[in-house]
Design a protein around this motif. Structure first.
Motif, PDB file in Angstrom:
ATOM      1  N   THR A 243       0.836  -1.209   0.000  1.00 59.95           N
ATOM      2  CA  THR A 243       0.000   0.000   0.000  1.00 59.95           C
ATOM      3  C   THR A 243       0.865   1.250   0.000  1.00 59.95           C
TER       4      THR A 243
ATOM      5  N   CYS B  49       1.033   4.110  -2.984  1.00 56.93           N
ATOM      6  CA  CYS B  49       0.739   5.520  -2.704  1.00 56.93           C
ATOM      7  C   CYS B  49       1.892   6.416  -3.159  1.00 56.93           C
TER       8      CYS B  49
ATOM      9  N   LYS C  58      -0.630   9.109  -4.260  1.00 53.97           N
ATOM     10  CA  LYS C  58      -1.897   9.024  -3.541  1.00 53.97           C
ATOM     11  C   LYS C  58      -1.638   9.057  -2.036  1.00 53.97           C
ATOM     12  N   ASP C  59      -2.643   9.519  -1.302  1.00 51.67           N
ATOM     13  CA  ASP C  59      -2.567   9.470   0.157  1.00 51.67           C
ATOM     14  C   ASP C  59      -3.099   8.143   0.700  1.00 51.67           C
ATOM     15  N   LYS C  60      -4.083   7.582  -0.030  1.00 46.21           N
ATOM     16  CA  LYS C  60      -4.770   6.385   0.452  1.00 46.21           C
ATOM     17  C   LYS C  60      -5.189   5.515  -0.732  1.00 46.21           C
ATOM     18  N   VAL C  61      -5.589   4.279  -0.412  1.00 46.17           N
ATOM     19  CA  VAL C  61      -6.163   3.391  -1.411  1.00 46.17           C
ATOM     20  C   VAL C  61      -7.471   2.824  -0.861  1.00 46.17           C
TER      21      VAL C  61
ATOM     22  N   LEU D 175      -4.075   4.831   5.842  1.00 43.53           N
ATOM     23  CA  LEU D 175      -3.691   4.447   4.477  1.00 43.53           C
ATOM     24  C   LEU D 175      -4.881   4.089   3.593  1.00 43.53           C
TER      25      LEU D 175
END
Length: 329
Positions: A105, A109, A114-117, A139
């Motif tokens: 993860t 990111c 990205k900050d989160k998934v 996350l």
């Protein structure tokens, strides 16, 4: 020379269709990344099992999700493309598998800014996913739990009692005799699980409610460009190896006792006919769970693998839920 590959996505200039081997937790593991636009939100799919790797067959089931998300699958350590005799046996623990998920993860990111998934776990994968969310909630945007596993001992007890009862109800003397001879779980060998699961599937309450799951998946794996013929062997070996190695640790799993709340939105999906991971346990867990958002969804025509049995309905659910979550931020 035959090589592992995944088909390109046509007419999508910012697409990604990549099959990659990377080091996770000191072990080489394989990732499949597919999406029409790699700037879209990421869905990280955590497969079932243990050892139920799905890179070799999943592509045909995720084409609609690829239009709105970057969908990432990975064959977990000890399974599928990631199966290797070099993997330290002592690293095959639930704790390490959760660490692997979190590390993947983080890498996703960082790579895609990205900050989160979004997390999507199925069966065994729901154990890893739930523990990862407890450990690192920051996350994850949200979690789709498909056939959530809650307590393995209760899973097996309810499943066995259902199968034995069903055999008696319909007068299947052969099934009843074999199941009665097995006795109540826990069982010491995978052969006992195999006998139980054979009849569970026969009665429409196993991996799928209708059809031949094993035959369909094996055919898909054999035709898959992501897997070579030798990988089919690794896929089968990885399932046997992983199921054996995690059997004892799973017997002690009990989310009813260890978990009462999470900090991430959650949707739990249950197959109405699922007695592999009986949905009644997941529903009871859902009812006690504290979360910023929670939703329970029944899939009426499915058993354990509703993602494949009611694919279109599931894809629609994911898309609508992500839109709902996004609009409330």
């Amino acid at each position: 020379m035959f090589t592992n590959k995944t088909p390109t996505i046509p007419n999508a200039p910012n697409s990604i269709a990549s099959l990659e081997k990377i080091s996770i937790g000191g072990v080489e593991q394989w990732l499949l990344l597919r999406g029409h636009d790699q700037s879209k939100p990421i869905i990280l799919w955590v497969h079932g099992g243990p050892g139920g790797a799905q890179i070799g067959f999943i592509s045909r089931y995720i084409t609609e999700l690829e239009k709105d998300f970057l969908v990432v699958n990975y064959d977990q350590r000890g399974s599928g493309l990631s199966f290797s005799k070099k993997t330290p046996k002592e690293s095959m623990t639930i704790d390490q598998m959760v660490d692997d998920l979190i590390e993947i993860t983080g890498k996703l990111c960082a790579r895609f800014h990205k900050d989160k998934v979004y997390l999507l776990g199925h069966s065994w994968g729901t154990i890893l996913s739930y523990l990862a969310i407890e450990r690192r909630p920051e996350l994850f945007h949200g979690y789709f739990a498909v056939s959530q596993v809650v307590n393995m001992s209760e899973n097996e007890r309810i499943s066995y009692e259902y199968t034995l009862r069903k055999a008696k109800e319909i007068g299947n003397e052969k099934a009843y005799a074999q199941l009665e001879k097995l006795g109540s779980p826990p069982w010491k060998t995978l052969n006992s699980d195999r006998i139980h699961n054979k009849w569970l599937q026969k009665f429409g309450a196993g991996l799928v409610h209708t059809g031949n799951f094993a035959g369909t998946i094996i055919k898909s794996v054999m035709k898959s460009p992501e897997y070579r013929m030798i990988d089919l062997i690794k896929w089968i070996r990885g399932q046997i190896y992983s199921m054996n190695i995690f059997k004892e640790e799973l017997e002690n799993l009990d989310f009813f006792q260890s978990s009462k709340s999470i900090q991430v939105p959650i949707v739990i999906c249950g197959g109405r006919h699922d007695f592999t991971a009986p949905s009644e346990l997941a529903e009871a867990f859902f009812n006690q769970l504290q979360a910023p958002y929670k939703k329970w969804v029944w899939f009426e025509q499915s058993a354990h693998t509703l993602i494949l049995e009611e694919k279109d309905a599931f894809v629609q659910l994911v898309k609508e839920t992500v839109n709902e979550w996004s609009s409330t931020k």
